[in-house]
Write a protein that holds these residues in place. Structure first.
Motif, PDB file in Angstrom:
ATOM      1  N   GLN A  12     -42.826 -25.105  -2.404  1.00  0.00           N
ATOM      2  CA  GLN A  12     -42.161 -26.392  -2.347  1.00  0.00           C
ATOM      3  C   GLN A  12     -42.120 -27.112  -1.022  1.00  0.00           C
ATOM      4  O   GLN A  12     -41.597 -26.234   0.011  1.00  0.00           O
ATOM      5  N   VAL A  13     -42.548 -28.422  -1.069  1.00  0.00           N
ATOM      6  CA  VAL A  13     -42.375 -28.861   0.315  1.00  0.00           C
ATOM      7  C   VAL A  13     -41.635 -30.374   0.425  1.00  0.00           C
ATOM      8  O   VAL A  13     -41.682 -31.168  -0.439  1.00  0.00           O
ATOM      9  N   GLU A  14     -40.753 -30.572   1.645  1.00  0.00           N
ATOM     10  CA  GLU A  14     -39.989 -31.423   1.774  1.00  0.00           C
ATOM     11  C   GLU A  14     -40.413 -32.202   3.235  1.00  0.00           C
ATOM     12  O   GLU A  14     -39.671 -31.830   4.157  1.00  0.00           O
ATOM     13  N   PRO A  15     -41.246 -33.200   2.949  1.00  0.00           N
ATOM     14  CA  PRO A  15     -41.632 -34.075   4.381  1.00  0.00           C
ATOM     15  C   PRO A  15     -40.508 -35.161   4.673  1.00  0.00           C
ATOM     16  O   PRO A  15     -39.992 -35.541   3.838  1.00  0.00           O
ATOM     17  N   PHE A  31     -43.695 -35.916  11.999  1.00  0.00           N
ATOM     18  CA  PHE A  31     -42.931 -35.677  10.663  1.00  0.00           C
ATOM     19  C   PHE A  31     -42.648 -34.327  10.914  1.00  0.00           C
ATOM     20  O   PHE A  31     -43.399 -33.479  11.358  1.00  0.00           O
ATOM     21  N   LYS A  32     -41.382 -33.848  10.134  1.00  0.00           N
ATOM     22  CA  LYS A  32     -40.842 -32.619   9.975  1.00  0.00           C
ATOM     23  C   LYS A  32     -41.316 -32.335   8.431  1.00  0.00           C
ATOM     24  O   LYS A  32     -41.499 -33.160   7.815  1.00  0.00           O
ATOM     25  N   TYR A  33     -41.576 -31.039   8.074  1.00  0.00           N
ATOM     26  CA  TYR A  33     -41.646 -30.671   6.948  1.00  0.00           C
ATOM     27  C   TYR A  33     -40.926 -29.316   6.582  1.00  0.00           C
ATOM     28  O   TYR A  33     -41.299 -28.542   7.521  1.00  0.00           O
ATOM     29  N   PHE A  82     -38.363 -17.469   1.154  1.00  0.00           N
ATOM     30  CA  PHE A  82     -38.554 -17.843   2.871  1.00  0.00           C
ATOM     31  C   PHE A  82     -38.633 -19.228   2.897  1.00  0.00           C
ATOM     32  O   PHE A  82     -39.511 -20.119   2.254  1.00  0.00           O
ATOM     33  N   SER A  83     -37.797 -20.044   3.738  1.00  0.00           N
ATOM     34  CA  SER A  83     -37.851 -21.226   4.222  1.00  0.00           C
ATOM     35  C   SER A  83     -38.117 -21.432   5.566  1.00  0.00           C
ATOM     36  O   SER A  83     -37.291 -20.476   6.312  1.00  0.00           O
ATOM     37  N   TYR A  84     -38.737 -22.495   6.008  1.00  0.00           N
ATOM     38  CA  TYR A  84     -39.017 -22.705   7.530  1.00  0.00           C
ATOM     39  C   TYR A  84     -39.193 -24.055   7.425  1.00  0.00           C
ATOM     40  O   TYR A  84     -39.661 -24.828   6.806  1.00  0.00           O
TER      41      TYR A  84
END
Length: 128
Positions: A12-15, A31-33, A82-84
């Motif tokens: 999953q991606v959250e930009p 942009f951060k994602y 895992f999130s980054y």
């Protein structure tokens, strides 16, 4: 013996737009994602490499390949995630990113690719 397959991994991606780091006059849009990789299999997996295809507002395409993500090659246990967070800089207010992760099932040592669907990078309130 079970294996980890690409369809057992959810990405999953959250930009989000970083206005304070961007400068429209310099054609610099930051942009951060945040990426969340969830292992739905019954085996441990490790994320070894990334490949990004970034389509700029100008239509120019940049490809980025590298080991791991944010300096890590994380192990992800069954049922874990895992999130980054990372960044992309593009030349206009709208762009697109897509790519893949190269992973390995740690039990069998078999590599597999996890596709990351295209997602939009856009300054808020952009029509295109």
């Amino acid at each position: 013996m079970s294996r980890v397959y690409a369809d057992q991994v959810d990405v999953q991606v959250e930009p989000s737009f970083c206005d304070e780091e961007s400068d429209a006059d310099e054609s610099r849009f930051v942009f951060k994602y945040t990426i969340n990789v969830h292992n739905h299999s019954e085996q441990n997996m490790q994320l070894l490499a990334r490949h990004w295809k970034i389509t700029q507002s100008s239509g120019e395409v940049h490809e980025v390949r590298g080991k791991g993500v944010v300096g890590q090659q994380p192990m992800i246990a069954p049922g874990q995630a895992f999130s980054y967070t990372s960044r992309a800089i593009i030349d206009g207010p709208v762009g697109v990113m897509e790519g893949s992760f190269t992973c390995v099932d740690t039990a069998s040592q078999r590599p597999f690719e996890v596709a990351i669907s295209a997602f939009r990078l856009a300054v808020p309130n952009q029509v295109h």
